[in-house]
Design a protein around this motif. Structure first.
Motif, PDB file in Angstrom:
ATOM      1  N   VAL A   1      -0.056  14.342 -16.481  1.00 30.00           N
ATOM      2  CA  VAL A   1       0.280  13.044 -15.866  1.00 30.00           C
ATOM      3  C   VAL A   1      -0.910  12.095 -15.768  1.00 30.00           C
ATOM      4  O   VAL A   1      -0.719  10.906 -15.489  1.00 30.00           O
ATOM      5  CB  VAL A   1       0.938  13.237 -14.481  1.00 30.00           C
ATOM      6  CG1 VAL A   1       2.311  13.862 -14.615  1.00 30.00           C
ATOM      7  CG2 VAL A   1       0.062  14.053 -13.536  1.00 30.00           C
ATOM      8  N   ALA A   2      -2.121  12.605 -15.954  1.00 28.54           N
ATOM      9  CA  ALA A   2      -3.270  11.693 -15.926  1.00 28.54           C
ATOM     10  C   ALA A   2      -4.390  12.248 -16.800  1.00 28.54           C
ATOM     11  O   ALA A   2      -4.552  13.467 -16.920  1.00 28.54           O
ATOM     12  CB  ALA A   2      -3.780  11.516 -14.498  1.00 28.54           C
TER      13      ALA A   2
ATOM     14  N   ALA B   1      -0.506   4.722  -1.537  1.00 28.85           N
ATOM     15  CA  ALA B   1       0.373   5.300  -2.569  1.00 28.85           C
ATOM     16  C   ALA B   1      -0.093   4.895  -3.966  1.00 28.85           C
ATOM     17  O   ALA B   1      -0.421   3.746  -4.219  1.00 28.85           O
ATOM     18  CB  ALA B   1       1.807   4.833  -2.335  1.00 28.85           C
ATOM     19  N   ARG B   2      -0.081   5.892  -4.861  1.00 28.86           N
ATOM     20  CA  ARG B   2      -0.505   5.649  -6.250  1.00 28.86           C
ATOM     21  C   ARG B   2       0.425   6.370  -7.207  1.00 28.86           C
ATOM     22  O   ARG B   2       0.969   7.428  -6.876  1.00 28.86           O
ATOM     23  CB  ARG B   2      -1.899   6.222  -6.490  1.00 28.86           C
ATOM     24  CG  ARG B   2      -3.032   5.371  -6.056  1.00 28.86           C
ATOM     25  CD  ARG B   2      -3.194   4.153  -6.941  1.00 28.86           C
ATOM     26  NE  ARG B   2      -4.203   3.271  -6.392  1.00 28.86           N
ATOM     27  CZ  ARG B   2      -3.968   2.387  -5.420  1.00 28.86           C
ATOM     28  NH1 ARG B   2      -2.777   2.264  -4.907  1.00 28.86           N
ATOM     29  NH2 ARG B   2      -4.937   1.610  -4.973  1.00 28.86           N
ATOM     30  N   GLU B   3       0.553   5.824  -8.399  1.00 30.00           N
ATOM     31  CA  GLU B   3       1.239   6.550  -9.457  1.00 30.00           C
ATOM     32  C   GLU B   3       0.370   7.753  -9.833  1.00 30.00           C
ATOM     33  O   GLU B   3      -0.839   7.743  -9.636  1.00 30.00           O
ATOM     34  CB  GLU B   3       1.414   5.636 -10.677  1.00 30.00           C
ATOM     35  CG  GLU B   3       2.401   4.517 -10.411  1.00 30.00           C
ATOM     36  CD  GLU B   3       2.370   3.463 -11.503  1.00 30.00           C
ATOM     37  OE1 GLU B   3       1.508   3.548 -12.402  1.00 30.00           O
ATOM     38  OE2 GLU B   3       3.199   2.558 -11.447  1.00 30.00           O
ATOM     39  N   GLU B   4       1.015   8.745 -10.427  1.00 30.39           N
ATOM     40  CA  GLU B   4       0.301   9.991 -10.750  1.00 30.39           C
ATOM     41  C   GLU B   4      -0.823   9.796 -11.757  1.00 30.39           C
ATOM     42  O   GLU B   4      -1.747  10.595 -11.821  1.00 30.39           O
ATOM     43  CB  GLU B   4       1.296  11.013 -11.322  1.00 30.39           C
ATOM     44  CG  GLU B   4       2.194  11.627 -10.266  1.00 30.39           C
ATOM     45  CD  GLU B   4       3.136  12.659 -10.867  1.00 30.39           C
ATOM     46  OE1 GLU B   4       3.740  12.344 -11.910  1.00 30.39           O
ATOM     47  OE2 GLU B   4       3.264  13.754 -10.308  1.00 30.39           O
ATOM     48  N   ARG B   5      -0.739   8.744 -12.569  1.00 29.10           N
ATOM     49  CA  ARG B   5      -1.742   8.600 -13.645  1.00 29.10           C
ATOM     50  C   ARG B   5      -3.126   8.231 -13.125  1.00 29.10           C
ATOM     51  O   ARG B   5      -4.083   8.177 -13.899  1.00 29.10           O
ATOM     52  CB  ARG B   5      -1.285   7.542 -14.634  1.00 29.10           C
ATOM     53  CG  ARG B   5      -1.154   6.184 -13.992  1.00 29.10           C
ATOM     54  CD  ARG B   5      -0.727   5.174 -15.017  1.00 29.10           C
ATOM     55  NE  ARG B   5       0.103   4.150 -14.429  1.00 29.10           N
ATOM     56  CZ  ARG B   5       0.195   2.953 -14.923  1.00 29.10           C
ATOM     57  NH1 ARG B   5      -0.470   2.654 -16.015  1.00 29.10           N
ATOM     58  NH2 ARG B   5       0.973   2.056 -14.352  1.00 29.10           N
ATOM     59  N   PHE B   6      -3.233   7.932 -11.820  1.00 25.47           N
ATOM     60  CA  PHE B   6      -4.557   7.663 -11.259  1.00 25.47           C
ATOM     61  C   PHE B   6      -5.154   8.950 -10.693  1.00 25.47           C
ATOM     62  O   PHE B   6      -4.449   9.746 -10.084  1.00 25.47           O
ATOM     63  CB  PHE B   6      -4.456   6.623 -10.139  1.00 25.47           C
ATOM     64  CG  PHE B   6      -4.190   5.236 -10.640  1.00 25.47           C
ATOM     65  CD1 PHE B   6      -5.231   4.409 -11.041  1.00 25.47           C
ATOM     66  CD2 PHE B   6      -2.888   4.750 -10.719  1.00 25.47           C
ATOM     67  CE1 PHE B   6      -4.980   3.126 -11.517  1.00 25.47           C
ATOM     68  CE2 PHE B   6      -2.632   3.458 -11.193  1.00 25.47           C
ATOM     69  CZ  PHE B   6      -3.689   2.653 -11.597  1.00 25.47           C
ATOM     70  N   VAL B   7      -6.457   9.130 -10.914  1.00 27.31           N
ATOM     71  CA  VAL B   7      -7.175  10.273 -10.345  1.00 27.31           C
ATOM     72  C   VAL B   7      -8.067   9.737  -9.232  1.00 27.31           C
ATOM     73  O   VAL B   7      -8.911   8.877  -9.480  1.00 27.31           O
ATOM     74  CB  VAL B   7      -8.049  10.969 -11.422  1.00 27.31           C
ATOM     75  CG1 VAL B   7      -8.894  12.058 -10.780  1.00 27.31           C
ATOM     76  CG2 VAL B   7      -7.180  11.539 -12.537  1.00 27.31           C
TER      77      VAL B   7
ATOM     78  N   ALA C   1       0.822  -1.215   0.000  1.00 19.72           N
ATOM     79  CA  ALA C   1       0.000   0.000   0.000  1.00 19.72           C
ATOM     80  C   ALA C   1       0.854   1.262   0.000  1.00 19.72           C
ATOM     81  O   ALA C   1       0.399   2.319  -0.436  1.00 19.72           O
ATOM     82  CB  ALA C   1      -0.924   0.007   1.218  1.00 19.72           C
TER      83      ALA C   1
ATOM     84  N   TYR D   1      -7.281   1.607 -20.374  1.00 10.49           N
ATOM     85  CA  TYR D   1      -5.981   1.750 -19.726  1.00 10.49           C
ATOM     86  C   TYR D   1      -6.163   2.086 -18.247  1.00 10.49           C
ATOM     87  O   TYR D   1      -7.216   2.599 -17.842  1.00 10.49           O
ATOM     88  CB  TYR D   1      -5.135   2.828 -20.412  1.00 10.49           C
ATOM     89  CG  TYR D   1      -5.766   4.207 -20.434  1.00 10.49           C
ATOM     90  CD1 TYR D   1      -6.595   4.588 -21.490  1.00 10.49           C
ATOM     91  CD2 TYR D   1      -5.542   5.117 -19.410  1.00 10.49           C
ATOM     92  CE1 TYR D   1      -7.173   5.847 -21.510  1.00 10.49           C
ATOM     93  CE2 TYR D   1      -6.117   6.377 -19.433  1.00 10.49           C
ATOM     94  CZ  TYR D   1      -6.938   6.743 -20.484  1.00 10.49           C
ATOM     95  OH  TYR D   1      -7.519   7.984 -20.509  1.00 10.49           O
ATOM     96  N   ALA D   2      -5.143   1.792 -17.475  1.00  8.62           N
ATOM     97  CA  ALA D   2      -5.185   2.084 -16.038  1.00  8.62           C
ATOM     98  C   ALA D   2      -5.196   3.593 -15.853  1.00  8.62           C
ATOM     99  O   ALA D   2      -4.353   4.290 -16.404  1.00  8.62           O
ATOM    100  CB  ALA D   2      -3.972   1.475 -15.345  1.00  8.62           C
ATOM    101  N   GLY D   3      -6.167   4.088 -15.116  1.00  7.40           N
ATOM    102  CA  GLY D   3      -6.296   5.531 -14.898  1.00  7.40           C
ATOM    103  C   GLY D   3      -7.340   6.160 -15.800  1.00  7.40           C
ATOM    104  O   GLY D   3      -7.521   7.370 -15.784  1.00  7.40           O
ATOM    105  N   GLU D   4      -8.041   5.342 -16.587  1.00  6.83           N
ATOM    106  CA  GLU D   4      -9.021   5.893 -17.541  1.00  6.83           C
ATOM    107  C   GLU D   4     -10.269   6.463 -16.850  1.00  6.83           C
ATOM    108  O   GLU D   4     -10.968   7.301 -17.416  1.00  6.83           O
ATOM    109  CB  GLU D   4      -9.430   4.818 -18.555  1.00  6.83           C
ATOM    110  CG  GLU D   4     -10.302   5.339 -19.667  1.00  6.83           C
ATOM    111  CD  GLU D   4     -10.403   4.387 -20.853  1.00  6.83           C
ATOM    112  OE1 GLU D   4      -9.768   3.312 -20.821  1.00  6.83           O
ATOM    113  OE2 GLU D   4     -11.114   4.733 -21.815  1.00  6.83           O
ATOM    114  N   TYR D   5     -10.544   5.989 -15.638  1.00  6.53           N
ATOM    115  CA  TYR D   5     -11.686   6.487 -14.856  1.00  6.53           C
ATOM    116  C   TYR D   5     -11.184   6.821 -13.457  1.00  6.53           C
ATOM    117  O   TYR D   5     -10.162   6.279 -13.024  1.00  6.53           O
ATOM    118  CB  TYR D   5     -12.786   5.405 -14.793  1.00  6.53           C
ATOM    119  CG  TYR D   5     -13.238   4.957 -16.159  1.00  6.53           C
ATOM    120  CD1 TYR D   5     -14.237   5.655 -16.843  1.00  6.53           C
ATOM    121  CD2 TYR D   5     -12.627   3.880 -16.790  1.00  6.53           C
ATOM    122  CE1 TYR D   5     -14.623   5.273 -18.121  1.00  6.53           C
ATOM    123  CE2 TYR D   5     -13.001   3.492 -18.069  1.00  6.53           C
ATOM    124  CZ  TYR D   5     -14.008   4.180 -18.729  1.00  6.53           C
ATOM    125  OH  TYR D   5     -14.382   3.813 -19.987  1.00  6.53           O
ATOM    126  N   PRO D   6     -11.881   7.687 -12.747  1.00  4.56           N
ATOM    127  CA  PRO D   6     -11.400   8.022 -11.403  1.00  4.56           C
ATOM    128  C   PRO D   6     -11.418   6.799 -10.473  1.00  4.56           C
ATOM    129  O   PRO D   6     -12.242   5.900 -10.646  1.00  4.56           O
ATOM    130  CB  PRO D   6     -12.379   9.088 -10.912  1.00  4.56           C
ATOM    131  CG  PRO D   6     -13.365   9.319 -11.977  1.00  4.56           C
ATOM    132  CD  PRO D   6     -13.077   8.441 -13.129  1.00  4.56           C
TER     133      PRO D   6
END
Ligand SMILES: [Fe+2]
Ligand SMILES: [Fe+2]
Lengths: 333, 251
Positions: free
Chosen positions: A282-283, B11-17, A37, B105-110
């Motif tokens: 970035v997103a 923790a998440r990569e930036e590409r996730f909203v 996590a 793709y991963a991050g395509e939706y919140p």
């Protein structure tokens, strides 16, 4: 051909070794579980997620063997206080920007040492009266070879670049020192240096694919996004918006908001006055017919991430909400 | 190590909203869209699959925290949670690949973090009640229906992959039932609180009538009564869930 009947150590000693292995493996398993996590990078998350169960099974096998060796079941024992200190230090890398430190501790320092230790133990465990222990060790050796290879693949990917390589070396030196001071996980000294090198060198990729444990696939999945399907007119509006953020151009920003939304009431009020030199998208996400675009602003002293919700209107794309998603955000790895 | 951790440490990569579930639902309703993706089009299936993917991610993270946070729990509890981490990590991979299969793709939706919030409950009994029985019970409903829809639209990739994930989820619900009972043995109050926690989650995921008893093609999320039975829910529990969905508020 009959195997030699003389052994190198007693049942009691064998049980002690298993309790000592169990101590470090159990702590490592719990640390990996907890770190998933706390780790942003998908490839590292998947790596850790795959290995928690293998380590739990190693602990369980050691722990079940113990009563067969006149010891209590499922008991762990630190060989000495310095082993506990080593594990405390290995566990202390909990920050979101310390994935590399976490991976170095487990995959570069501890696991190669464990592999060499298990091999050494296997070489000395009597094949006539210790097959139950030997079977457990053989399974652990097999898994550790795979784990080390997968960890190495992910670490090479995440630790590219000179500054990160320095962090890898520093972390490795620090933990190697503590492990040596403890005399390894059994306190009896480190296995021969050659054995350690062989352990790392022989770590094979073979078997990873069969067990869906392939570091290369975790990296592919992390990088699979490719180009975002941003419509051309939105991309243009987004570029104007991001340029205006960097330039601190209130008028240009205000023009991009939906009617009724005041710039002063948005998160821009928190960022105004900070110097940013460039921006990067970035997103990009969908929310019904609306679009969410995250922009990272980088400056000499700080960075910030801004989330804009865009709506399509007859006048073109306009921002209906503007939030700060993070400030001085950490970089991956 | 910090045990347990605050929920905002996820923790998440930036590409996730990341957004609140309520906000996502309200913004969709305001656009005249259903609050939760139905399965009526490939696009809505993709959105549902993305929601499941982030759910699997959080399930992996949550089970990992349970391995970490409860060193004094029975050893077999740790074994079950460690096994679940492994399963969920494979589920993440499966759903990432299904997203690719659906051109997503991963991050395509919140991303909403309800599962993760439940996984941050301080009591291990509440975690297994809320996550394993409440949310993975919901996963059984959703996956069972998804298998049916995939078969109907002739997508064997989706059908097979989800079929195997469903088998794992049933196992996770069973683990939840087992540990809810074992961890609260002789402590009726702890058991009551854990079940209450699960019921609050069940209620929330009835989504104002989105989850209902009914035909796979007729309702957005159909309650998988047979699968739930297999997963160890009692007749009484299934009956109660169906009843609560009937009196659920509109979102
Ligand atoms: Fe799952
Ligand atoms: Fe699950």
């Amino acid at each position: 051909m009959s195997q030699p009947l003389e052994g190198t150590f007693s049942a009691e000693h064998s049980a002690r070794l298993l309790r000592q292995y169990r101590y470090v493996v159990e702590r490592t398993m719990r640390a990996l579980g907890g770190w998933i996590a706390l780790t942003p990078e998908l490839s590292a998350k998947l790596l850790m997620g795959r290995h928690v169960w293998d380590l739990a099974q190693h602990c369980d096998a050691f722990g079940q063997r113990l009563p067969e060796l006149r010891s209590h079941a499922q008991v762990s024992e630190a060989a000495n206080p310095a082993v506990a200190t080593f594990m405390d230090s290995l566990e202390d890398a909990e920050g979101p920007d310390q994935t590399v430190e976490r991976l170095v501790g487990v995959y570069v320092v501890l696991k190669p040492h464990l592999l060499a230790t298990y091999r050494d133990h296997l070489a000395h465990a009597n094949p006539v009266y210790e097959p139950p222990t030997r079977r457990i060790l053989a399974r652990c050796i097999d898994d550790e070879e795979r784990h080390i290879a997968a960890g190495d693949t992910i670490l090479k990917y995440l630790a590219a670049g000179p500054r990160v390589i320095d962090r890898v070396s520093a972390r490795r030196r620090h933990l190697d020192g503590l492990l040596a001071a403890a005399g390894g996980v059994t306190g009896a000294g480190l296995p021969m240096r050659e054995a350690l090198d062989v352990a790392v060198g022989q770590a094979e990729l073979v078997g990873q694919a069969e067990l869906s444990d392939d570091g290369r696939e975790f990296i592919r999945l992390e990088r699979a996004t490719g180009a975002w399907p941003i419509p051309a007119d939105l991309e243009k509006a987004q570029r104007s918006f991001a340029d205006a953020l960097v330039a601190g151009d209130d008028t240009a920003l205000a023009r991009l908001l939906v009617p009724g939304l005041e710039l002063e009431t948005t998160a821009w009020a928190l960022l105004r006055g900070t110097s940013y030199s460039h921006h990067v998208t970035v997103a990009f996400a969908r929310l019904g017919h609306q679009r969410l675009v995250k922009t990272r602003l980088d400056g000499p002293s700080s960075s910030a991430t801004v989330l804009a919700r865009w709506v399509s209107s007859p006048e073109g794309w306009r921002i209906a909400a503007l939030d700060v998603a993070g400030r001085d955000g950490v970089r991956p790895a | 190590m910090d045990r347990p951790i605050a929920y905002d440490k996820l923790a998440r990569e930036e590409r996730f909203v990341r957004m609140r579930a309520r906000e996502v639902a309200e913004l969709k309703v305001a656009q005249g869209l259903p609050p939760f993706p139905d399965l009526s089009s490939r696009e809505s299936i993709k959105e549902r699959v993305h929601g499941i993917m982030v759910g699997e991610l959080q399930a992996m993270e949550g089970a990992g925290r349970s391995v970490c946070d409860f060193p004094d729990a029975p050893w077999d509890f740790t074994m079950d949670m460690a096994r679940q981490v492994w399963d969920e990590s494979r589920h993440v991979e499966i759903y990432l690949r299904l997203l690719e299969h659906l051109d997503g793709y991963a991050g395509e939706y919140p991303e909403t973090t309800i599962l993760w919030r439940c996984a941050c409950a301080e009591d291990a009994a509440a975690r297994v009640a809320g996550v394993n029985r409440g949310l993975e019970g919901l996963a059984c409903d959703v996956f069972n229906q998804l298998v049916h829809i995939a078969r109907k639209i002739g997508d064997p990739v989706l059908e097979r992959a989800v079929d195997f994930v469903l088998a794992d989820e049933i196992t996770h619900v069973r683990m939840g039932s087992k540990w809810l009972t074992k961890l609260t043995e002789g402590d009726a109050e702890r058991r009551r609180r854990a079940i209450e926690f699960q019921e609050s989650i069940d209620e929330r995921f009835n989504l104002g009538g989105v989850r209902r008893e009914g035909d796979h093609d007729a309702v957005s999320i159909s309650i998988a009564t047979d699968v739930r039975r297999m997963a160890g829910f009692t007749e009484e529990e299934i009956e109660r869930l169906i009843k609560t969905t009937q009196r659920s508020q509109v979102y």
